[in-house]
Design a protein around this motif. Structure first.
Motif, PDB file in Angstrom:
ATOM      1  N   LYS A  73       0.834  -1.195   0.000  1.00 26.08           N
ATOM      2  CA  LYS A  73       0.000   0.000   0.000  1.00 26.08           C
ATOM      3  C   LYS A  73       0.871   1.249   0.000  1.00 26.08           C
ATOM      4  O   LYS A  73       1.844   1.338   0.748  1.00 26.08           O
ATOM      5  N   ARG A  74       0.485   2.220  -0.796  1.00 26.70           N
ATOM      6  CA  ARG A  74       1.304   3.419  -0.981  1.00 26.70           C
ATOM      7  C   ARG A  74       1.473   4.235   0.299  1.00 26.70           C
ATOM      8  O   ARG A  74       2.528   4.836   0.514  1.00 26.70           O
ATOM      9  N   VAL A  75       0.439   4.283   1.154  1.00 25.84           N
ATOM     10  CA  VAL A  75       0.531   5.104   2.366  1.00 25.84           C
ATOM     11  C   VAL A  75       0.881   4.272   3.594  1.00 25.84           C
ATOM     12  O   VAL A  75       0.545   4.649   4.719  1.00 25.84           O
ATOM     13  N   SER A  76       1.553   3.149   3.404  1.00 24.14           N
ATOM     14  CA  SER A  76       1.996   2.380   4.559  1.00 24.14           C
ATOM     15  C   SER A  76       3.009   3.209   5.346  1.00 24.14           C
ATOM     16  O   SER A  76       3.672   4.105   4.808  1.00 24.14           O
ATOM     17  N   ILE A  77       3.120   2.914   6.631  1.00 25.17           N
ATOM     18  CA  ILE A  77       3.931   3.724   7.534  1.00 25.17           C
ATOM     19  C   ILE A  77       5.372   3.834   7.062  1.00 25.17           C
ATOM     20  O   ILE A  77       5.993   4.898   7.143  1.00 25.17           O
ATOM     21  N   GLY A  78       5.923   2.728   6.556  1.00 26.12           N
ATOM     22  CA  GLY A  78       7.309   2.764   6.086  1.00 26.12           C
ATOM     23  C   GLY A  78       7.520   3.787   4.991  1.00 26.12           C
ATOM     24  O   GLY A  78       8.480   4.580   5.041  1.00 26.12           O
ATOM     25  N   TYR A  79       6.647   3.797   3.995  1.00 26.94           N
ATOM     26  CA  TYR A  79       6.774   4.763   2.898  1.00 26.94           C
ATOM     27  C   TYR A  79       6.565   6.194   3.393  1.00 26.94           C
ATOM     28  O   TYR A  79       7.218   7.126   2.917  1.00 26.94           O
ATOM     29  N   LEU A  80       5.638   6.378   4.332  1.00 27.57           N
ATOM     30  CA  LEU A  80       5.380   7.716   4.863  1.00 27.57           C
ATOM     31  C   LEU A  80       6.601   8.244   5.618  1.00 27.57           C
ATOM     32  O   LEU A  80       6.951   9.430   5.494  1.00 27.57           O
ATOM     33  N   LEU A  81       7.262   7.380   6.392  1.00 26.47           N
ATOM     34  CA  LEU A  81       8.449   7.810   7.133  1.00 26.47           C
ATOM     35  C   LEU A  81       9.597   8.151   6.192  1.00 26.47           C
ATOM     36  O   LEU A  81      10.331   9.124   6.407  1.00 26.47           O
ATOM     37  N   ILE A  82       9.754   7.355   5.131  1.00 29.00           N
ATOM     38  CA  ILE A  82      10.798   7.654   4.139  1.00 29.00           C
ATOM     39  C   ILE A  82      10.497   8.978   3.450  1.00 29.00           C
ATOM     40  O   ILE A  82      11.392   9.802   3.235  1.00 29.00           O
ATOM     41  N   ALA A  83       9.214   9.203   3.108  1.00 26.43           N
ATOM     42  CA  ALA A  83       8.821  10.467   2.472  1.00 26.43           C
ATOM     43  C   ALA A  83       9.100  11.641   3.404  1.00 26.43           C
ATOM     44  O   ALA A  83       9.547  12.709   2.956  1.00 26.43           O
ATOM     45  N   LEU A  84       8.832  11.459   4.697  1.00 29.47           N
ATOM     46  CA  LEU A  84       9.105  12.522   5.673  1.00 29.47           C
ATOM     47  C   LEU A  84      10.590  12.843   5.727  1.00 29.47           C
ATOM     48  O   LEU A  84      10.984  14.020   5.747  1.00 29.47           O
ATOM     49  N   LEU A  85      11.426  11.818   5.731  1.00 23.49           N
ATOM     50  CA  LEU A  85      12.878  12.025   5.756  1.00 23.49           C
ATOM     51  C   LEU A  85      13.342  12.769   4.512  1.00 23.49           C
ATOM     52  O   LEU A  85      14.157  13.700   4.595  1.00 23.49           O
ATOM     53  N   ILE A  86      12.816  12.364   3.347  1.00 24.70           N
ATOM     54  CA  ILE A  86      13.171  13.052   2.100  1.00 24.70           C
ATOM     55  C   ILE A  86      12.724  14.509   2.150  1.00 24.70           C
ATOM     56  O   ILE A  86      13.459  15.420   1.746  1.00 24.70           O
ATOM     57  N   ALA A  87      11.513  14.750   2.660  1.00 24.63           N
ATOM     58  CA  ALA A  87      10.969  16.109   2.736  1.00 24.63           C
ATOM     59  C   ALA A  87      11.818  16.985   3.641  1.00 24.63           C
ATOM     60  O   ALA A  87      12.098  18.152   3.324  1.00 24.63           O
TER      61      ALA A  87
END
Length: 325
Positions: free
Chosen positions: A25-39
């Motif tokens: 799933k695109r909004v799984s916690i792992g992807y969200l945390l990686i996106a936050l780090l990139i941001a």
């Protein structure tokens, strides 16, 4: 027949939680945390902020209540919860992926003159690699094509505009869709997977498989961990101009959501920009632009209420059809 409370506890809540913990799933916690780090890294670099004070300033901007608790964002969360229930209830009645795959399998067998698995002697790595690449490309093109139709056809735009009424963007804006659009994309996914599976079974036999990471298409996994969730955000990450002719950057998708008329009808692609390039709908991001999100004719959706978001599209469709009669 299952009681509502039992259905809520045994089916709805597990599937809802699965959206946040399943790497498919695109909004799984792992992807969200990686996106936050990139941001955070991108924002610190672009703003040239230094030290703890600069980091705190960046985090305040990223977690601004004006974004996450705006009327627009709150309606995103409501739609996410309600649409999940709606799609679970209607999905059994939708066209079965197995039935579709069976139909296309026999179709391809007929096309290849009843000689199944004609490429079965190819190296063992060929089938999974080619299948992984083909499925990702076919899926991405189909998203582009359907997305373009949703914008270009007035009857479909009446439903898709719900997504574009978002005035603040968060990763959960991906769930800001009308159930009719959800059905359209569900059928699209069924068609893509059925055609892909049946085609490769016809060519390579039954021993096809995906190249996966954590059960996810390898290429889709790369797409997700490189900031796909930032496409719906206020973090304007740009790619070099040459790369933006190949891949859609978060900034390019934000341009797609812009209220500015000069940004309309552009950047329909999800991962690849080449579809927009060939379709003459590609628009590159700019060095600096203060984008406003939403739609111009948003008076009917300004309050972001569920009644507006669910019912107004049907009213608009009725008006459009009455003009045709």
């Amino acid at each position: 027949m299952m009681q509502p409370f039992d259905w809520l506890v045994q089916e709805y809540l597990p599937q809802l939680l699965d959206s946040f913990f399943n790497p498919q799933k695109r909004v799984s916690i792992g992807y969200l945390l990686i996106a936050l780090l990139i941001a955070i890294c991108w924002s610190v670099w672009v703003r040239n902020e230094r030290g703890f004070k600069g980091l705190r300033k960046v985090c305040r901007s990223l977690f601004s209540p004006k974004i996450w608790f705006s009327k627009s964002a709150l309606s995103d969360y409501k739609l996410m919860f309600i649409n999940r229930a709606i799609m679970m209830l209607i999905s059994p009645a939708m066209f079965s992926k197995l039935a579709a795959a069976t139909f296309f399998y026999f179709l391809f067998i007929e096309v290849f003159q009843n000689t199944p698995a004609i490429l079965e002697t190819w190296p063992l790595w060929a089938a999974p690699v080619l299948y992984t690449v083909f499925l990702f490309l076919f899926d991405d093109f189909s998203r582009f094509f359907v997305h373009r139709c949703l914008h270009r056809w007035p009857l479909l735009w009446a439903f898709h505009k719900i997504h574009h009424t978002a005035e603040t963007l968060t990763p959960f804006t991906v769930y800001r869709t009308h159930p009719i659009e959800g059905i359209i994309f569900g059928l699209r996914a069924t068609f893509v997977q059925a055609v892909s599976i049946s085609l490769f079974v016809s060519l390579f036999g039954k021993n096809i498989d995906l190249v996966e990471i954590f059960g996810v298409n390898f290429l889709l996994f790369i797409f997700n961990v490189t900031g796909s969730n930032l496409r719906h955000s206020h973090v304007s990450i740009r790619y070099p101009r040459i790369l933006e002719h190949i891949l859609i950057s978060p900034a390019q998708h934000q341009v797609h959501h812009s209220i500015d008329p000069q940004h309309h009808d552009c950047n329909y692609g999800a991962a690849f920009a080449i579809w927009d390039l060939f379709g003459k709908s590609l628009k590159l991001s700019q060095n600096s632009h203060n984008l406003r999100f939403g739609i111009i004719d948003d008076s009917k959706f300004r309050e972001h209420t569920l009644k507006e978001l669910y019912l107004n599209p049907f009213v608009e469709v009725r008006t459009l059809l009455s003009r045709l009669i």
